[in-house]
Design a protein around this motif. Structure first.
Motif, short mmCIF file in Angstrom:
data_model
loop_
_atom_site.label_atom_id
_atom_site.label_comp_id
_atom_site.label_asym_id
_atom_site.label_seq_id
_atom_site.Cartn_x
_atom_site.Cartn_y
_atom_site.Cartn_z
N GLU A 1 0.83 -1.20 0.00
CA GLU A 1 0.00 0.00 0.00
C GLU A 1 0.87 1.25 0.00
OE1 GLU A 1 -3.31 -0.13 -0.22
OE2 GLU A 1 -3.20 -2.31 -0.26
N LEU A 2 0.24 2.39 -0.21
CA LEU A 2 0.94 3.67 -0.15
C LEU A 2 1.37 3.98 1.27
CD1 LEU A 2 -1.45 5.79 -2.39
CD2 LEU A 2 0.89 5.16 -2.99
N ASP A 3 2.51 4.66 1.42
CA ASP A 3 2.98 5.13 2.71
C ASP A 3 2.86 6.64 2.77
OD1 ASP A 3 3.69 2.62 3.69
OD2 ASP A 3 5.66 2.71 2.73
N LYS A 4 2.32 7.13 3.87
CA LYS A 4 2.21 8.58 4.04
C LYS A 4 3.59 9.22 3.95
CE LYS A 4 1.24 12.08 7.52
NZ LYS A 4 0.95 12.33 8.94
N GLY A 5 3.69 10.29 3.14
CA GLY A 5 4.94 11.03 3.04
C GLY A 5 5.86 10.56 1.93
N GLU A 6 5.61 9.38 1.36
CA GLU A 6 6.49 8.91 0.29
C GLU A 6 6.20 9.68 -1.01
OE1 GLU A 6 6.07 5.13 -1.77
OE2 GLU A 6 4.21 4.77 -0.68
N LYS A 7 7.18 9.74 -1.88
CA LYS A 7 7.03 10.44 -3.15
C LYS A 7 6.96 9.43 -4.28
CE LYS A 7 9.46 14.56 -1.50
NZ LYS A 7 10.63 15.45 -1.67
#
Length: 636
Positions: free
Chosen positions: A123-129
């Motif tokens: 899943e997506l991680d908060k803060g990643e680009k």
């Protein structure tokens, strides 16, 4: 001294750059190749290689074999040949999904995944680009990234900072990130003071929570409202009132809930219920200035060479200096991070030179006057010497890398769990799941104690001898109906290679075989023991630190600053500094608040200190990890 050490760190990090399963390729390292050159060859990022080859962070050499994630090779976007692709960088916000991002940029979810292949498996991680492909022939609506959720914010209002509040708490109380708070207040100071006035968003009444009136609770896997109510005393109605998003999404593992703070005469944050998960020290900061010392054997006097090439050669050849500089770089990153949380660390960096006489000199000069905590020295004799020198000043010392031969002084904190803690953590994990396993034990003569301990704990286990370890012999020992757990207790590389080869041959989808050990030695990191086999066997073991993703903001920030990924020593320097400083920021002596603080966890390390009767403090927090999908993850 700080400037001298910092200059050596700069030269070191600038010149000494860090040089498996379905859908993967193997690559044999050629002479002169580096991780960067190999990554460029396969059109992937260096962290992709490190992720699937954890041992590569220690360095690579000619003829070693690396696993290359072929799925990371970026394919061309779907569409006609006339379509050209450019990219927009997007920083993932809290609770953001691929669907929402695809709608914002008018691109297909599949196209986003193609250019960010790690999103196929997580899943997506908060803060990643992430990279957003923009196909010129397709209509693209570039929507600016919103810093504040407009559905919850109608206007701004002035807010007066309360006692002990930091950036993180003010931002969280008003439903925004620290970054958004800074954007609203460009002239805001790095450290908030009582009475400062800030602009904050006006939030709907039912979502407003009075500052200092709540704690945070992290939802654990499979946890429901009943379990949380049992631990915290708060009903589903209260939880949903303070966390309205729960009504829509339900409880999710890892979700952080707001709960009313209970009144207590002891430390305000540390209630019994919070110990069920990791204690969050950020939300109970009471001091905004702490004083610490870092004492390491830099031996700066030996680095007075005539030229930069000579200095670089010295830096490359001195293992202890490399470790010291790595720790120092992690400490500096922690100091920066703490500043963003509203905690100013007054750090004094001192060179022990690896000499007990120098330790006495530093003490007699008053270098430790006013210091609240000391990290280091590295060498045990120096560490014990300094602990003795400052014991009557009640200054706590944290041993960063070793738990061997430390004195029983009451001001010593041993941060590295011992071998018994490691072994016990794994055995406790397996014992709770004993009914699921058919246990097989292999231990050579050097590990007789381990074998006897395993036999006592698992009386129905089968003990395999060295002679038994043939395909035919092991096949006869394996259960065809239960999951087989095979303990391998050995330091012998040829023996371990034979074990993994045989188990890999026998393991199938219908015949479940898992490899485990109570003591992961260097033999498991040998090139002869193939990572693919350890992955297939879901290798299970205890460790003091778990590998972190090189895609985390910390690793990316470290790489941007130093042009290399952080070593385990750099991460440990970061984690230990964060934990020690935040403990000091609670406003109580460490000898007192350690009794209240539960287990804390950071990037790769966690801490839970126990006071020995009439002795020192020791950390018994251990991870149990396993190989899964060519990564090392916490065992479920």
């Amino acid at each position: 001294m700080n400037k001298i050490i910092a200059s050596f760190l700069g030269i070191f990090l600038f010149t000494v750059i860090s040089v498996n399963a379905q859908g993967y390729k193997s690559h044999t390292v050629q002479k002169g190749e580096t991780i960067e050159s190999i990554a460029k060859k396969y059109n992937i990022e260096p962290y992709d290689i490190y992720k699937f080859n954890p041992g590569a962070q220690k360095g690579i050499h000619e003829n070693s074999v690396l696993i290359i994630p072929s799925k990371s090779i970026q394919p061309k976007a779907t569409g006609s040949d006339s379509e050209s692709v450019t990219f927009v960088e997007h920083k993932v916000k809290r609770k953001e999904t691929l669907f929402g991002i695809s709608q914002e940029y008018k691109v297909a979810i599949e196209d986003i995944k193609k250019y960010n292949p790690e999103l196929y498996s997580r899943e997506l991680d908060k803060g990643e680009k992430i990279k957003i492909p923009i196909i010129k022939n397709k209509p693209v609506q570039e929507t600016p990234i919103k810093k504040i959720d407009s559905s919850k914010t109608q206007k701004l209002k002035p807010y007066v900072v309360q006692k002990s509040e930091g950036l993180f708490r003010v931002a969280t109380n008003h439903g925004i990130t620290v970054e958004a708070l800074k954007e609203l207040n460009p002239n805001m100071k790095a450290s908030l003071q009582l009475g400062d006035t800030l602009w904050v968003p006006v939030v709907e009444a039912e979502q407003e929570v009075i500052a200092n009136e709540y704690d945070f609770y992290t939802v654990k896997p499979a946890e429901g409202f009943f379990s949380i109510e049992k631990n915290s005393g708060y009903t589903q109605e209260v939880i949903e009132r303070l966390n309205p998003e729960v009504k829509l999404t339900g409880l999710k593992p890892g979700m952080v809930l707001k709960l009313p703070r209970k009144k207590t005469d002891s430390l305000p944050f540390f209630h019994n219920f919070i110990k069920a998960s990791h204690t969050n020290l950020v939300d109970s900061i009471r001091l905004h200035d702490v004083s610490m010392a870092l004492v390491l054997p830099f031996k700066a006097g030996e680095l007075t060479v005539d030229s930069v090439p000579q200095l670089v050669k010295k830096l490359r050849s001195d293992k202890v200096l490399n470790i010291s500089l790595d720790i120092y770089s992690g400490v500096l990153k922690a100091v920066d991070s703490l500043k963003n949380l509203g905690v100013n660390v007054h750090l004094k960096v001192l060179d022990s030179q690896g000499d007990e006489y120098v330790i006495d000199q530093l003490t007699s000069k008053g270098e430790f006057n006013g210091v609240q905590a000391i990290i280091g020295p590295l060498y045990t004799k120096n560490f014990n010497k300094l602990a003795s020198n400052v014991m009557f000043d009640s200054i706590p010392l944290f041993a960063p890398l070793s738990n061997k031969n430390l004195k029983d002084y009451s001001n010593i904190f041993s941060t590295v769990p011992n071998d018994n803690d490691l072994s016990d953590a794994l055995l406790s994990y397996v014992k709770k799941r004993e009914s699921n396993y058919h246990v097989i034990i292999f231990a050579d003569e050097e590990h007789t104690v381990s074998k006897n301990k395993l036999k006592a704990l698992f009386p129905n286990a089968t003990v395999a001898s060295k002679e038994t370890f043939t395909v035919k012999g092991i096949d006869a020992l394996l259960s065809k109906t239960q999951r087989n757990l095979v303990f391998a207790e050995t330091n012998h590389v040829p023996t371990l290679t034979n074990i993994t080869n045989i188990l890999n041959t026998l393991a199938t989808e219908s015949l479940h075989v898992q490899l485990a050990t109570t003591n992961k030695t260097d033999a498991f990191d040998s090139d002869a023991v193939r990572n693919e086999y350890l992955n297939k066997l879901h290798f299970l073991y205890p460790t003091i630190d778990k590998p972190s993703s090189l895609n985390l903001p910390f690793a990316k920030s470290y790489y941007e600053q130093y042009q290399k990924y952080p070593s385990k020593f750099a991460v440990r320097g970061f984690d230990l500094t964060m934990d020690t400083a935040l403990r000091l920021a609670q406003g109580e002596p460490l000898s007192k608040n350690t009794l209240f603080i539960g287990e804390t966890a950071y990037i790769e390390n966690k801490f839970h200190y126990i006071k020995q009767p009439y002795g020192n403090y020791f950390n018994n927090a251990v991870y149990v990890v396993m190989y899964k999908d060519m990564e090392i993850v916490e065992a479920p």
